[in-house]
Each structure stands twice: as C-alpha cells, then as structure tokens.
Design a protein around this motif. Structure first.
Motif, PDB file in Angstrom:
ATOM      1  N   GLY A   1      -5.529  41.241 -42.602  1.00  0.00           N
ATOM      2  CA  GLY A   1      -6.301  42.281 -41.923  1.00  0.00           C
ATOM      3  C   GLY A   1      -7.194  43.033 -42.890  1.00  0.00           C
TER       4      GLY A   1
ATOM      5  N   ILE B   1      -4.987  43.327 -36.570  1.00  0.00           N
ATOM      6  CA  ILE B   1      -3.982  42.640 -37.387  1.00  0.00           C
ATOM      7  C   ILE B   1      -3.193  43.637 -38.225  1.00  0.00           C
TER       8      ILE B   1
ATOM      9  N   GLN C   1       0.299  39.485 -43.335  1.00  0.00           N
ATOM     10  CA  GLN C   1      -0.537  39.890 -42.217  1.00  0.00           C
ATOM     11  C   GLN C   1      -1.387  41.105 -42.582  1.00  0.00           C
TER      12      GLN C   1
END
Length: 221
Positions: A203, A108, A199
């Motif tokens: 992650g 990610i 994002q």
C-alpha cells in the motif's frame, strides 16, 4: 501545476475584495467551471483570473457582475465552458492512474492495519480483487455524482430539500452496497498467505508511486 496553484491562490485573495453580491455571482462561475474535470485546468484558472480582474475593475466603477456579464450567470458560465479546451489525454490518463494508485494504496493500508489487530496472515485472493475493484468503481461513481451535483447546484440560491434527500439516500445506498459486496464475496478464491507488514508495504509503495506521478505531472505545467 505550480502556475495553477499560484493562480488559485491569487484568485482566493482577490475574491476577498469583491462585494457580497459580486462574490456570490463569481462563486457560481467558479464552482461550475472547476467542476468540469475534463477541461484544461490551467486555462480554466487563467479564465477565472481574467474574469475576476475584469469584475474588480468594473466594481471600482460602481458596476455589478450582472451589469458586466449579464443577469444569467449560468448562460455565461456555459459559454465559457464551451470555449475552453479539453485537458490533454496524456494528462488525464496520468491523473487517472495517479488517483487509482492513491485509492487502492489507502485501501490496502487500511486493510493491513485491520489484519494487524486480527493477527491474520491469510486473505482470499478473489475476494480481495473484487473488493479493490468495488472500491475503485464506487469511488469513481461517487466522484461523478458529486461533480454532477456541483454543476446543478452552482446556480441555486440554496440546496433544495430534494437534493439533500437524494444525497442522503445516495450515501446510505453506496455504503450499503459496499458492505453487501464485502459480505457476499467474503470467502472467494484460494487462500494466500500475506503478512500485514507486506500488505502495508504494498500500500505504501502505491502511495509513493502516486506521489511521484503527481510530482512529475506538475512539472509539465
């Protein structure tokens, strides 16, 4: 885990005291035993330490590893593996989830960095899910193959040409498969707006979870 790390460190130091012949013999045992992930890590390292101590004592008396453990290290290693207990299911599950969080987290984050440069805030939901599943599946498959190769090659004097070719083909096929999956699933599902920063945070959160799980898991050793 603290105990396991200490055992590994001691083993690495003591290995330096072995003669070349004995070191080669012991390393075959070490690679074969450590490549069995389902075995109890702590007890595997304890056995390796005991073997090494016994070998060093015998070496001081002028004996070789073959004199002490037999001329066939593979047979001896298989006997050890048969006798060692399996790792607890709870530890295996925790370790598996920890590795999943680690793999997906990095995937990610890499995707977030790429989207930062492309200036895109949209992702195809189904495509993203398929890509994550593909990374986990391919990564797990590669791990299995690598461990299998280690077991098979532990007692070979040098890697055969066939093994080298198989490894090369496997690498190319795996890379090609992953690229094909990315290409064939490029635009599936609804578009979802997610900023690269969000994002990146997701992650990072997975990596943090992986770290915390590892820390808690190591306390049990």
């Amino acid at each position: 885990m603290v105990i396991v790390k200490k055992l590994i460190s001691e083993t690495n130091e003591k290995r330096k005291l072995l003669t070349k012949e004995n070191e080669i013999y012991f390393d075959k045992l070490l690679i074969y035993i450590r490549s069995h992930l389902l075995l109890s890590e702590r007890q595997s390292e304890e056995v390796l330490t005991e073997i090494l101590d016994h070998l060093l004592s015998a070496q001081a008396e002028g004996k070789t590893a073959s004199d002490v453990f037999g001329s066939n290290p593979k047979v001896y290693a298989e006997e050890i593996v048969e006798a060692l207990p399996k790792e607890k299911k709870g530890n295996l599950i925790t370790f598996g989830v920890e590795i999943l969080c680690d793999i997906i987290g990095w995937f990610i984050i890499i995707g977030a960095i790429g989207r930062y440069f492309t200036k895109s805030d949209q992702i195809y939901l189904y495509s993203s899910i398929i890509n994550v599943v593909a990374v986990v599946a391919i990564g797990s498959g590669l791990l299995y193959v690598i461990l299998k190769q280690l077991k098979q090659g532990a007692f070979e004097e040098k890697m055969s040409k066939r093994t080298v070719v198989k490894s090369g083909v496997l690498g190319v096929v795996t890379f090609g498969l992953f690229i094909a999956i990315l290409y064939l699933t490029d635009e599936l599902g609804p578009l979802v707006n997610i900023t690269w920063f969000t994002q990146l945070g997701a992650g990072s959160a997975l990596l943090l979870i992986s770290y915390l799980m590892k820390r808690d898991r190591t306390k049990s050793y």
